[in-house]
Design a protein around this motif. Structure first.
Motif, PDB file in Angstrom:
ATOM      1  N   ALA A   1      42.760   1.542  26.092  1.00  0.00           N
ATOM      2  CA  ALA A   1      43.239   2.427  25.047  1.00  0.00           C
ATOM      3  C   ALA A   1      44.721   2.225  24.827  1.00  0.00           C
ATOM      4  CB  ALA A   1      42.971   3.872  25.427  1.00  0.00           C
ATOM      5  N   GLY A   2      45.117   2.339  23.583  1.00  0.00           N
ATOM      6  CA  GLY A   2      46.534   2.333  23.271  1.00  0.00           C
ATOM      7  C   GLY A   2      47.236   1.099  23.782  1.00  0.00           C
ATOM      8  N   ALA A   3      48.380   1.293  24.409  1.00  0.00           N
ATOM      9  CA  ALA A   3      49.249   0.214  24.859  1.00  0.00           C
ATOM     10  C   ALA A   3      48.721  -0.447  26.120  1.00  0.00           C
ATOM     11  CB  ALA A   3      50.656   0.760  25.076  1.00  0.00           C
ATOM     12  N   GLY A   4      47.473  -0.836  26.119  1.00  0.00           N
ATOM     13  CA  GLY A   4      46.906  -1.532  27.268  1.00  0.00           C
ATOM     14  C   GLY A   4      46.592  -0.625  28.449  1.00  0.00           C
ATOM     15  N   ARG A   5      46.695   0.688  28.265  1.00  0.00           N
ATOM     16  CA  ARG A   5      46.390   1.617  29.350  1.00  0.00           C
ATOM     17  C   ARG A   5      44.896   1.923  29.354  1.00  0.00           C
ATOM     18  NH1 ARG A   5      50.133   6.680  28.466  1.00  0.00           N
ATOM     19  NH2 ARG A   5      49.123   6.526  26.456  1.00  0.00           N
ATOM     20  N   PRO A   6      44.295   1.998  30.531  1.00  0.00           N
ATOM     21  CA  PRO A   6      42.876   2.347  30.572  1.00  0.00           C
ATOM     22  C   PRO A   6      42.664   3.801  30.151  1.00  0.00           C
ATOM     23  CG  PRO A   6      43.771   2.209  32.795  1.00  0.00           C
ATOM     24  CD  PRO A   6      44.864   1.753  31.850  1.00  0.00           C
ATOM     25  N   VAL A   7      41.508   4.067  29.598  1.00  0.00           N
ATOM     26  CA  VAL A   7      41.146   5.429  29.208  1.00  0.00           C
ATOM     27  C   VAL A   7      40.803   6.204  30.471  1.00  0.00           C
ATOM     28  CG1 VAL A   7      39.476   6.833  27.933  1.00  0.00           C
ATOM     29  CG2 VAL A   7      40.291   4.670  26.963  1.00  0.00           C
ATOM     30  N   PRO A   8      41.490   7.331  30.723  1.00  0.00           N
ATOM     31  CA  PRO A   8      41.146   8.113  31.911  1.00  0.00           C
ATOM     32  C   PRO A   8      39.751   8.717  31.787  1.00  0.00           C
ATOM     33  CG  PRO A   8      42.931   9.168  30.682  1.00  0.00           C
ATOM     34  CD  PRO A   8      42.591   7.901  29.978  1.00  0.00           C
ATOM     35  N   THR A   9      39.067   8.804  32.917  1.00  0.00           N
ATOM     36  CA  THR A   9      37.721   9.357  32.957  1.00  0.00           C
ATOM     37  C   THR A   9      37.718  10.630  33.784  1.00  0.00           C
ATOM     38  OG1 THR A   9      36.717   7.181  32.777  1.00  0.00           O
ATOM     39  CG2 THR A   9      35.337   8.925  33.675  1.00  0.00           C
ATOM     40  N   CYS A  10      37.091  11.647  33.232  1.00  0.00           N
ATOM     41  CA  CYS A  10      36.926  12.915  33.925  1.00  0.00           C
ATOM     42  C   CYS A  10      35.436  13.100  34.187  1.00  0.00           C
ATOM     43  CB  CYS A  10      37.463  14.052  33.064  1.00  0.00           C
ATOM     44  SG  CYS A  10      37.269  15.673  33.811  1.00  0.00           S
ATOM     45  N   LEU A  11      35.062  13.167  35.450  1.00  0.00           N
ATOM     46  CA  LEU A  11      33.658  13.415  35.785  1.00  0.00           C
ATOM     47  C   LEU A  11      33.346  14.888  35.573  1.00  0.00           C
ATOM     48  CD1 LEU A  11      33.078  11.425  39.107  1.00  0.00           C
ATOM     49  CD2 LEU A  11      32.473  10.767  36.773  1.00  0.00           C
ATOM     50  N   VAL A  12      32.174  15.164  35.022  1.00  0.00           N
ATOM     51  CA  VAL A  12      31.691  16.528  34.829  1.00  0.00           C
ATOM     52  C   VAL A  12      30.437  16.669  35.689  1.00  0.00           C
ATOM     53  CG1 VAL A  12      30.925  18.271  33.170  1.00  0.00           C
ATOM     54  CG2 VAL A  12      32.589  16.521  32.461  1.00  0.00           C
TER      55      VAL A  12
ATOM     56  N   PRO B   1      46.280  14.364  22.730  1.00  0.00           N
ATOM     57  CA  PRO B   1      45.937  13.383  21.709  1.00  0.00           C
ATOM     58  C   PRO B   1      45.507  12.043  22.292  1.00  0.00           C
ATOM     59  CG  PRO B   1      48.302  13.615  21.812  1.00  0.00           C
ATOM     60  CD  PRO B   1      47.719  14.614  22.771  1.00  0.00           C
ATOM     61  N   ARG B   2      45.835  11.753  23.542  1.00  0.00           N
ATOM     62  CA  ARG B   2      45.349  10.528  24.167  1.00  0.00           C
ATOM     63  C   ARG B   2      43.838  10.640  24.369  1.00  0.00           C
ATOM     64  NH1 ARG B   2      46.793   8.180  30.146  1.00  0.00           N
ATOM     65  NH2 ARG B   2      45.765   6.202  29.793  1.00  0.00           N
ATOM     66  N   THR B   3      43.132   9.531  24.229  1.00  0.00           N
ATOM     67  CA  THR B   3      41.685   9.549  24.442  1.00  0.00           C
ATOM     68  C   THR B   3      41.380   9.712  25.923  1.00  0.00           C
ATOM     69  OG1 THR B   3      41.282   8.149  22.516  1.00  0.00           O
ATOM     70  CG2 THR B   3      39.537   8.243  24.171  1.00  0.00           C
ATOM     71  N   VAL B   4      40.475  10.622  26.224  1.00  0.00           N
ATOM     72  CA  VAL B   4      39.976  10.873  27.577  1.00  0.00           C
ATOM     73  C   VAL B   4      38.463  10.843  27.483  1.00  0.00           C
ATOM     74  CG1 VAL B   4      39.751  12.609  29.399  1.00  0.00           C
ATOM     75  CG2 VAL B   4      41.959  12.257  28.284  1.00  0.00           C
ATOM     76  N   THR B   5      37.808  10.192  28.422  1.00  0.00           N
ATOM     77  CA  THR B   5      36.345  10.137  28.450  1.00  0.00           C
ATOM     78  C   THR B   5      35.807  11.127  29.472  1.00  0.00           C
ATOM     79  OG1 THR B   5      36.306   7.816  27.786  1.00  0.00           O
ATOM     80  CG2 THR B   5      34.336   8.661  28.873  1.00  0.00           C
ATOM     81  N   LEU B   6      34.907  11.993  29.013  1.00  0.00           N
ATOM     82  CA  LEU B   6      34.157  12.857  29.932  1.00  0.00           C
ATOM     83  C   LEU B   6      32.874  12.121  30.289  1.00  0.00           C
ATOM     84  CD1 LEU B   6      34.301  16.404  28.261  1.00  0.00           C
ATOM     85  CD2 LEU B   6      35.811  15.453  30.008  1.00  0.00           C
ATOM     86  N   ARG B   7      32.613  11.960  31.570  1.00  0.00           N
ATOM     87  CA  ARG B   7      31.348  11.372  32.030  1.00  0.00           C
ATOM     88  C   ARG B   7      30.573  12.485  32.716  1.00  0.00           C
ATOM     89  NH1 ARG B   7      28.833   6.500  33.251  1.00  0.00           N
ATOM     90  NH2 ARG B   7      30.693   5.286  32.807  1.00  0.00           N
ATOM     91  N   GLU B   8      29.576  12.979  31.987  1.00  0.00           N
ATOM     92  CA  GLU B   8      28.714  14.019  32.534  1.00  0.00           C
ATOM     93  C   GLU B   8      27.611  13.350  33.337  1.00  0.00           C
ATOM     94  OE1 GLU B   8      25.136  16.903  31.153  1.00  0.00           O
ATOM     95  OE2 GLU B   8      26.411  16.043  29.602  1.00  0.00           O
ATOM     96  N   LEU B   9      27.460  13.796  34.573  1.00  0.00           N
ATOM     97  CA  LEU B   9      26.391  13.279  35.426  1.00  0.00           C
ATOM     98  C   LEU B   9      25.345  14.372  35.575  1.00  0.00           C
ATOM     99  CD1 LEU B   9      28.498  11.542  38.225  1.00  0.00           C
ATOM    100  CD2 LEU B   9      27.514  10.519  36.180  1.00  0.00           C
TER     101      LEU B   9
END
Length: 195
Positions: free
Chosen positions: A2-13, A60-68
Motif C-alpha cells: 500500500a502507498g509508499a511501498g508500505r505493507p497494509v497492516p492486518t488486524c485479526l478479528v 485514511p490509510r488502508t487497514v485489512t481486517l481478517r475475520e477468522l
C-alpha cells in the motif's frame, strides 16, 4: 503493498461463533467509507464465517481486517505472524438456544473455557506486543450482561494486569452502531502510522 511501498497492516478479528464479527466488519467498512456522521440503516444479513473474511478499511490509510471464523479456533495461531493488531469480539448477550459457542453466565465451565481461549490468544508469543481491543458486543439486546458482570466473569482485571500487550475494552453494538466510532478511532490510533 500500500502507498509508499508500505505493507497494509492486518488486524485479526477473533471471537466465538455468533459473536457478531461479520456484521462488525461490515459496519466498520461502511463507517470508514463515509465522511461525516453515518446513517447505518438496517443491518445486512450475515452468515456464519467458515474460513476467513477480508475487509479493507480506509482510516485514511488502508487497514485489512481478517475475520477468522469461531470454528477455526484451533488454527487461529497460523495467522498470528501477519497480525499488527487484534480485535477480540465477545457477545454480551445472555445465551439463547442456538448453535455455536456461547458463554452462559450461569455455567461457570463455559466462562472458564472462554477465559482459557482468550488467555491462549494473549499468551501466544507472536502476539506478545500486539495491541488488543476486546469488544463486548450486542449491548443493544435487552438480555445483555452489564460490563461489570462481564469483567467479573472473565476476570478482566487479572487478565489485563498479566498481559504483555496493551489491552483496551469497549462496548459495542454492530447492529445499531453503538461504539463503532470508538473502534475506528482505536484502529486509527493503533494502526494509522505504522512504519
Amino acid at each position: 503493498m500500500a502507498g509508499a511501498g508500505r505493507p497494509v497492516p492486518t488486524c485479526l478479528v477473533l471471537g466465538v461463533a455468533g459473536g457478531g464479527k461479520s456484521l462488525l466488519a461490515r459496519r466498520l467498512r461502511q463507517l470508514s467509507a463515509q465522511e461525516g456522521p453515518a446513517e447505518l440503516g438496517e443491518p445486512p444479513a450475515t452468515l456464519p464465517t467458515v474460513g476467513t473474511n477480508l475487509t479493507d478499511l480506509r482510516l485514511p490509510r488502508t487497514v485489512t481486517l481478517r475475520e477468522l471464523g469461531g470454528c477455526m479456533g484451533p488454527i487461529w495461531h497460523s495467522y498470528y505472524g501477519e497480525c499488527s493488531a487484534l480485535l477480540v469480539s465477545g457477545s454480551r448477550a445472555r445465551p439463547e438456544p442456538r448453535p455455536g459457542f456461547v458463554v452462559d453466565a450461569a455455567d461457570p465451565t463455559q466462562v472458564s473455557s472462554s477465559c482459557v481461549q482468550l488467555l491462549s490468544v494473549l499468551s501466544a508469543a507472536p502476539l506478545a506486543a500486539v495491541p488488543v481491543l476486546i469488544l463486548f458486543n450486542k449491548i443493544d439486546l435487552p438480555c445483555y450482561m452489564s460490563v461489570m458482570e462481564m469483567k467479573s466473569l472473565f476476570r478482566m482485571q487479572d487478565i489485563v494486569s498479566c498481559a504483555t500487550q496493551p489491552i483496551t475494552i469497549l462496548e459495542t453494538s454492530a447492529r445499531d452502531g453503538t461504539g463503532l466510532a470508538e473502534v475506528l478511532q482505536w484502529l486509527r490510533a493503533t494502526l494509522g502510522d505504522l512504519r
